[in-house]
Design a protein around this motif. Structure first.
Motif, mmCIF file in Angstrom:
data_model
loop_
_atom_site.group_PDB
_atom_site.id
_atom_site.type_symbol
_atom_site.label_atom_id
_atom_site.label_comp_id
_atom_site.label_asym_id
_atom_site.label_seq_id
_atom_site.Cartn_x
_atom_site.Cartn_y
_atom_site.Cartn_z
ATOM 1 N N PHE A 32 -2.481 5.539 6.693
ATOM 2 C CA PHE A 32 -3.043 4.281 6.672
ATOM 3 C C PHE A 32 -2.332 3.846 8.199
ATOM 4 O O PHE A 32 -1.019 3.664 8.112
ATOM 5 C CB PHE A 32 -2.480 3.251 5.688
ATOM 6 N N LEU A 45 -5.061 5.853 -1.257
ATOM 7 C CA LEU A 45 -4.204 4.751 -0.930
ATOM 8 C C LEU A 45 -4.171 3.904 -2.346
ATOM 9 O O LEU A 45 -5.158 3.527 -2.842
ATOM 10 C CB LEU A 45 -5.059 3.711 -0.029
ATOM 11 N N ASP A 46 -2.910 3.646 -2.695
ATOM 12 C CA ASP A 46 -2.658 2.841 -3.965
ATOM 13 C C ASP A 46 -2.333 1.448 -3.414
ATOM 14 O O ASP A 46 -1.149 1.396 -2.935
ATOM 15 C CB ASP A 46 -1.424 3.532 -4.602
ATOM 16 N N ILE A 47 -3.483 0.405 -3.818
ATOM 17 C CA ILE A 47 -3.220 -0.847 -3.336
ATOM 18 C C ILE A 47 -2.552 -1.862 -4.397
ATOM 19 O O ILE A 47 -3.417 -2.158 -5.258
ATOM 20 C CB ILE A 47 -4.243 -1.214 -2.540
ATOM 21 N N ILE A 63 0.773 -1.166 0.015
ATOM 22 C CA ILE A 63 -0.016 -0.030 -0.141
ATOM 23 C C ILE A 63 0.706 1.400 -0.065
ATOM 24 O O ILE A 63 1.634 1.496 0.736
ATOM 25 C CB ILE A 63 -0.937 -0.063 1.274
ATOM 26 N N ARG A 64 0.778 2.162 -0.922
ATOM 27 C CA ARG A 64 1.263 3.278 -1.025
ATOM 28 C C ARG A 64 0.649 4.383 -0.626
ATOM 29 O O ARG A 64 -0.709 4.266 -0.825
ATOM 30 C CB ARG A 64 1.762 3.647 -2.505
ATOM 31 N N VAL A 65 1.106 5.299 0.097
ATOM 32 C CA VAL A 65 0.163 6.124 0.802
ATOM 33 C C VAL A 65 0.508 7.729 0.327
ATOM 34 O O VAL A 65 1.294 8.421 1.261
ATOM 35 C CB VAL A 65 0.295 6.052 2.383
ATOM 36 N N ILE A 125 -9.373 -2.166 4.729
ATOM 37 C CA ILE A 125 -9.067 -0.650 4.858
ATOM 38 C C ILE A 125 -9.955 0.119 5.688
ATOM 39 O O ILE A 125 -11.105 0.219 5.535
ATOM 40 C CB ILE A 125 -9.031 -0.155 3.463
ATOM 41 N N VAL A 173 -7.171 1.649 -6.178
ATOM 42 C CA VAL A 173 -7.046 3.105 -5.338
ATOM 43 C C VAL A 173 -8.246 3.019 -4.536
ATOM 44 O O VAL A 173 -9.381 3.184 -4.938
ATOM 45 C CB VAL A 173 -6.667 3.968 -6.394
ATOM 46 N N ARG A 206 -7.773 11.283 1.493
ATOM 47 C CA ARG A 206 -6.844 10.371 1.698
ATOM 48 C C ARG A 206 -6.739 9.582 0.466
ATOM 49 O O ARG A 206 -7.764 9.288 -0.408
ATOM 50 C CB ARG A 206 -6.955 9.262 2.609
ATOM 51 N N SER A 230 1.526 10.144 4.915
ATOM 52 C CA SER A 230 2.058 10.952 4.104
ATOM 53 C C SER A 230 2.688 12.222 4.619
ATOM 54 O O SER A 230 2.228 12.814 5.668
ATOM 55 C CB SER A 230 1.070 11.392 2.973
#
Length: 278
Positions: free
Chosen positions: A152, A168-170, A145-147, A180, A235, A166, A157
């Motif tokens: 998260f 979230l790239d999952i 998961i990129r934030v 989530i 996302v 928010r 960030s």
């Protein structure tokens, strides 16, 4: 049953294609988000254009073949690299342009339009960026998961935002899932990016151009995202609604007709500034 919306195909010439989500597609708005484009851009598409009253946010996926050459009338110019994010808070008005950094290569990205609180819509425009290397990453079994925006759990960030949102790239391996939590007071929705994703057991796929997008707004505040048939990417967006009117004219959106008319007149008088010649 949770309310749903649908992604719509949106092409602009031969070098821009997108699956587009707009707030006016819903019986209920997705406030504070005004729209999201999941886009593929392979050449200059939109000429320099004005924005006022909201934020234009560009987020590039890590698989993008090239970056985005970004510039604005504030004098900013930078290349948004794959995995990076750039936020332009247009406020009282700015002129903006983005084109792929390398001809013939495709940018894979999200263009996100986020409303500004009414008391910030008349403020001077400003912009800020987040480099790919500075995006926090959460790793769970089979899940990355990129934030780039928001937080998260304890991972947040580094950006301080003018609107509480928010992103979230999952990325999920086949058979994996992620729970989530949705922050208190947030409206949330999920956009499928690649592969087949299930959200609370309901399947979503990028392959269906009219795939429904889940908008959890009830009392349940945890969304389960799962990859069933192979790896998948999605996302999750969420944000605190502003609960204010939105009055549109072209690429400007403000909270009152008077403010919108003033922004249009300022632009027509050249007060948004202009871009320097490339």
């Amino acid at each position: 049953m949770l309310p749903t919306a649908r992604l719509q195909r949106m092409n602009h010439g031969s070098q821009f294609r997108a699956l587009s989500l707009r707030g006016d597609q819903f019986a209920r708005p997705i406030d504070p988000f005004l729209g999201v484009d999941h886009a593929w851009i392979s050449g200059p598409t939109f000429p320099a254009h004005p924005h006022a009253g909201f934020s234009a946010v560009s987020y590039l996926f890590l698989d993008s073949e090239t970056g985005i050459d970004n510039r604005d009338s504030l004098g900013n110019r930078n290349v948004i690299q794959p995995g990076g994010l750039h936020w332009t808070a247009a406020g009282s008005g700015v002129v903006h342009e983005e084109v792929p950094a390398e001809p013939g290569k495709t940018v894979h990205m999200l263009q996100i339009f986020i409303n500004l609180p009414e008391d910030k819509q008349a403020q001077a425009p400003h912009a800020f960026s987040l480099e790919a290397r500075d995006v926090p990453v959460v790793r769970l079994p089979g899940v990355k998961i990129r934030v780039p925006l928001g937080a998260f759990g304890e991972i947040a960030s580094p950006l301080s935002l003018p609107t509480d949102v928010r992103l979230l790239d999952i990325l999920l391996e086949a058979g994996s899932e992620a729970e989530i939590p949705i922050p208190d007071g947030h409206v949330a929705f999920v956009v499928p990016i690649d592969g087949e994703v299930t959200v609370d057991g309901q399947p979503f796929s990028l392959l269906d151009p009219k795939a429904p997008v889940n908008l959890p707004q009830g009392p349940r505040r945890v969304v389960t995202v799962q990859a069933k048939n192979g790896a998948a990417k999605a996302v999750v967006f969420s944000g605190t609604p502003l609960n204010q009117p939105v009055h549109w004219q072209g690429p400007m959106a403000l909270a009152s007709p008077a403010a919108l008319n003033e922004a249009v007149q300022r632009y027509q008088r050249g007060l948004f500034g202009s871009l320097h010649t490339r």
